[in-house]
Each structure stands twice: as structure tokens, then as C-alpha cells.
Design a protein around this motif. Structure first.
Motif, mmCIF file in Angstrom:
data_model
loop_
_atom_site.group_PDB
_atom_site.id
_atom_site.type_symbol
_atom_site.label_atom_id
_atom_site.label_comp_id
_atom_site.label_asym_id
_atom_site.label_seq_id
_atom_site.Cartn_x
_atom_site.Cartn_y
_atom_site.Cartn_z
ATOM 1 N N LYS A 1 44.001 35.562 40.050
ATOM 2 C CA LYS A 1 44.755 34.184 40.349
ATOM 3 C C LYS A 1 45.020 34.290 41.933
ATOM 4 O O LYS A 1 44.992 35.488 42.544
ATOM 5 C CB LYS A 1 46.365 34.125 39.642
ATOM 6 N N HIS A 2 45.202 33.112 42.324
ATOM 7 C CA HIS A 2 45.624 33.209 43.711
ATOM 8 C C HIS A 2 46.938 33.606 44.091
ATOM 9 O O HIS A 2 48.062 33.533 43.238
ATOM 10 C CB HIS A 2 45.591 31.607 44.353
ATOM 11 N N ASP B 1 42.936 27.792 39.692
ATOM 12 C CA ASP B 1 41.576 28.630 39.600
ATOM 13 C C ASP B 1 42.241 30.083 39.073
ATOM 14 O O ASP B 1 43.092 30.516 39.776
ATOM 15 C CB ASP B 1 40.861 28.794 40.714
ATOM 16 N N ASP B 2 41.483 30.684 37.994
ATOM 17 C CA ASP B 2 42.039 31.895 37.467
ATOM 18 C C ASP B 2 40.664 32.639 36.870
ATOM 19 O O ASP B 2 40.172 32.280 36.130
ATOM 20 C CB ASP B 2 43.042 31.624 36.222
ATOM 21 N N ARG B 3 40.312 33.951 37.723
ATOM 22 C CA ARG B 3 39.310 34.547 37.358
ATOM 23 C C ARG B 3 39.542 35.790 36.310
ATOM 24 O O ARG B 3 38.947 36.596 36.147
ATOM 25 C CB ARG B 3 38.563 35.033 38.518
ATOM 26 N N ASP C 1 44.117 36.273 50.464
ATOM 27 C CA ASP C 1 44.376 36.106 49.052
ATOM 28 C C ASP C 1 43.517 37.134 48.030
ATOM 29 O O ASP C 1 42.685 36.943 47.545
ATOM 30 C CB ASP C 1 43.763 34.584 48.741
ATOM 31 N N SER D 1 44.321 39.099 45.652
ATOM 32 C CA SER D 1 44.373 38.813 44.164
ATOM 33 C C SER D 1 43.540 38.019 43.636
ATOM 34 O O SER D 1 43.155 38.315 42.189
ATOM 35 C CB SER D 1 45.967 38.357 43.481
ATOM 36 N N TYR D 2 42.968 37.245 44.312
ATOM 37 C CA TYR D 2 41.962 36.147 43.631
ATOM 38 C C TYR D 2 40.563 36.638 44.279
ATOM 39 O O TYR D 2 39.575 36.739 43.469
ATOM 40 C CB TYR D 2 42.145 34.756 44.343
ATOM 41 N N THR D 3 40.429 36.704 45.444
ATOM 42 C CA THR D 3 38.903 37.358 46.127
ATOM 43 C C THR D 3 38.398 38.500 45.470
ATOM 44 O O THR D 3 37.239 38.726 45.520
ATOM 45 C CB THR D 3 39.088 37.262 47.542
#
Length: 360
Positions: free
Chosen positions: A73-74, A8-10, A239, A241-243
Motif C-alpha cells: 500500500k502507499h 492502489d494495493d499491491r 513511497d 511500502s508501495y514501490t
């Protein structure tokens, strides 16, 4: 399943929010600056919104750099160096975004005062001053708390470094307050001008223009509420960097909505032009008479314009109907049927015919 989650990549969503918002606001703010520079009506609201746009450019640059290093990213997909840089650009970008919220609302308040200059009362000014000062202080304290919560500052970006940090709830709870108050001020700055002009006898086109310009306020309020919800969800995350990507996206949207709301006055001439064109087409089908109107300003009006009066400026959007002074010259041209004209001429000649036998 685990591989799909880690992929997953936001980050791309962050980039879309940044650059689409930047493009739209660049067009709108350029129209505002061009109009004000051309008319010579530059004011405090223009200076503050241009400064806000400068901050927005910094925010876009920081978040773009953060995405380059893995923001969105995660965390387990990033190297320690990437995680450190992604966190650094994320925190600094959010601080600049918070500053843009406050200064953007200052611009909107300046615009409200300018628009309501001919209709406002003293308490109107006090209300707007209260909201402006309080929202600037709330957002400034938020930025200070974010940057002061860890010693050394580098520990904020990399929690694995040696050092100390405050209890995270201090910043989180104040973030709840700031987010809620941002939503309140967005709604207040939107509703207040409508309340002032609702009972004034002004042209409907001006009321529509005012409503359109402040209609973006509730949208900014929704963004502030969603941002506050994300603060709560990110309270105990590892996490980061992702959230935090969702929080960043709502920050970006709110920032650009506020800038657009402050610049929406540039769209007023376009709205009124459309309304005038529609009314003109409607009236052109109503009859066969041609009416030429020459509306020449009275010398008093010319003198007022020479002193800085501009009928298209926001100060005169709530100008009551009937206060303009004009000298109007109307020329009516009637179309007459040729056959009717000939009969009229013959009747006239017969009526003036000289009787026979009379002395000339």
C-alpha cells in the motif's frame, strides 16, 4: 484521481505470488523427496533443495506478515507503526529470498554433477564449482551490505530514526552486479548440461527429460533481470511500502522457479511413461504378431544394482545406449488360419500313406 491512486494495493498480488508458488513447489518437491526416499538415492542436491524450501517457507511467512501490516500500500495510508513493521518484514524477507537464490543454485549444480557423472570431464566440475562458489559469495555479500548499511539497524526499517546510513548507491550498484550475475548463472546452469549431452548417443526420451529439467533456467534469468530493473527504479523512492512490491514479486517468482527447476527431475518418470505409452500404442497397431519378451538382467547387472546402481536415477540419464547387459528370451506366437491348417494335415497324411501290398 488522487483518491484512486491512494487506494492502489499491491498486497494481494504479493500474496498470490507467495501462495501459488508455494503450492506448486510443495507438490514438486514432495514428488522429488518421495522418489529419492523410495529408491534410496538421496544426495546432496536433495538436502540442499529441502533446505532451500525451508527458507522459502520463511520468506512466504515474512511477506505475508508484511502485507498484513500494509506492504503493497502507499505509505500515506499507513500509520507509523504499520510502516515500520511493513518495512521490517520487507527487508528481512528479501534477505532470506536472496539466500534462497544461492542455495537453490547450489542444489541445481549438485544435480548437474550427479546427472553428468558418467559423461563429465574434470573441467566440467571446475566450471560448476566456479559458478556455485561465486554466486554464493555474491549473494552473501549482498545480504551483508543490506544489513550493514545503517547504524543502528532499526534505521534501515525506519528512515526517520536517528542514525547514519551509507550512500544508497553502494548497495544499489552491487545489487545491479548481483542481479546480472544471478541471470548469468541461471543461463549457465541451464545450458551446460545440454552442451555435455548434446553429442552423446543416449535415448531421445532422456534428452527430452534433461532439456525439460533445465528449461526453467532461462525463466529464472528473466526474473533476475526484471528484479534488477526494479532495484534501479526503487533507488530514490520515498513511497517504499508501495514501490518495493514489484521487486518483492519478482523475488518470489525467481525463488520458486529455481526450486521448481531443481526438483523437475521428479517429473522425468512421468515424461518417459507418457513417451513409452505413446510408442506402445503405435507399435500395437503395426501388425498381428504377438511378441513376448522376457528381459532378465544378467547376473553382472544384478551385482551392480546391489552395489547401488539404479537404472532410473539421474546418474544414468546420460548412460550411452548399448552398455546394458541383458539375457533376452523371445517367444513368437504366430496366428494360423484353420482352413490352411486342415489342408496341411491332409497333405502330410497323404505323403506318409503306406503303399498297398507291402509287407508290414
Amino acid at each position: 484521481m488522487g483518491a484512486t491512486l491512494n487506494d492502489d494495493d499491491r498486497g494481494p498480488v504479493i500474496l498470490v505470488a507467495c501462495w501459488v508458488g508455494f503450492t506448486i513447489t510443495t507438490v514438486v518437491i514432495s514428488a522429488k523427496v518421495f522418489r529419492r526416499a523410495k529408491s534410496g538415492t538421496w544426495g546432496h542436491d536433495d538436502s540442499t533443495i529441502v533446505f532451500t524450501m525451508g527458507i522459502a517457507i520463511v520468506v512466504v511467512g515474512l511477506f505475508t506478515a508484511g502485507v498484513h501490516y500494509g506492504l503493497g500500500k502507499h505509505l500515506d495510508l499507513l500509520t507509523p507503526q504499520q510502516a515500520d513493521l511493513a518495512s521490517k518484514y520487507s527487508w528481512i524477507g528479501q534477505c532470506f529470498a536472496i539466500m534462497s537464490f544461492a542455495i537453490g543454485k547450489v542444489s541445481i549444480a549438485f544435480f548437474d554433477l550427479r546427472m553428468l557423472e558418467r559423461a563429465r570431464k574434470r573441467w566440467h566440475v571446475y566450471v560448476l564449482e566456479f559458478f556455485v562458489i561465486s554466486v554464493v559469495l555474491a549473494n552473501a555479500v549482498t545480504v551483508i551490505l543490506i544489513l550493514a548499511q545503517c547504524q543502528p539497524l532499526a534505521k534501515l526499517f525506519n528512515p526517520f530514526l536517528k542514525g547514519t546510513c551509507w550512500n544508497r548507491n553502494v548497495v544499489v550498484y552491487f545489487g545491479y552486479f548481483t542481479g546480472g550475475y544471478d541471470a548469468l548463472t541461471d543461463i549457465a546452469l541451464a545450458v551446460f548440461p545440454i552442451y555435455v549431452i548434446s553429442n552423446l548417443q543416449i535415448p531421445r526420451s532422456n534428452k527430452i527429460s534433461c532439456s525439460f529439467m533445465v528449461g526453467l533456467g532461462p525463466i529464472a534469468a528473466v526474473c533476475a533481470i526484471m528484479k534488477t530493473i526494479q532495484v534501479k527504479e526503487n533507488q530514490n523512492t520515498i513511497d517504499f511500502s508501495y514501490t518495493t512490491a514489484q521487486l518483492i514479486i519478482w523475488n518470489i517468482v525467481e525463488m520458486f522457479v529455481i526450486i521448481t527447476a531443481a526438483c523437475a527431475a521428479a517429473l522425468r518418470p512421468l515424461i518417459e511413461c507418457c513417451l513409452t505409452t505413446a510408442n506402445g500404442k503405435k507399435s500395437s497397431r503395426s501388425g498381428s504378431h504377438i511378441r513376448i519378451t522376457d528381459s532378465t538382467p544378467h547376473p553382472l547387472e544384478s551385482m551392480r544394482k546391489s552395489r547401488g546402481y539404479h537404472p532410473d536415477s539421474e546418474e544414468n540419464m546420460v548412460r550411452p545406449v548399448g552398455q546394458e547387459i541383458y539375457k533376452t528370451t523371445c517367444i513368437s506366437v504366430m496366428h494360423e488360419d484353420p482352413s490352411t491348417r486342415e489342408e496341411s494335415v491332409k497333405s502330410a497324411e497323404m505323403g506318409h500313406e503306406i503303399p498297398s501290398g507291402s509287407n508290414v
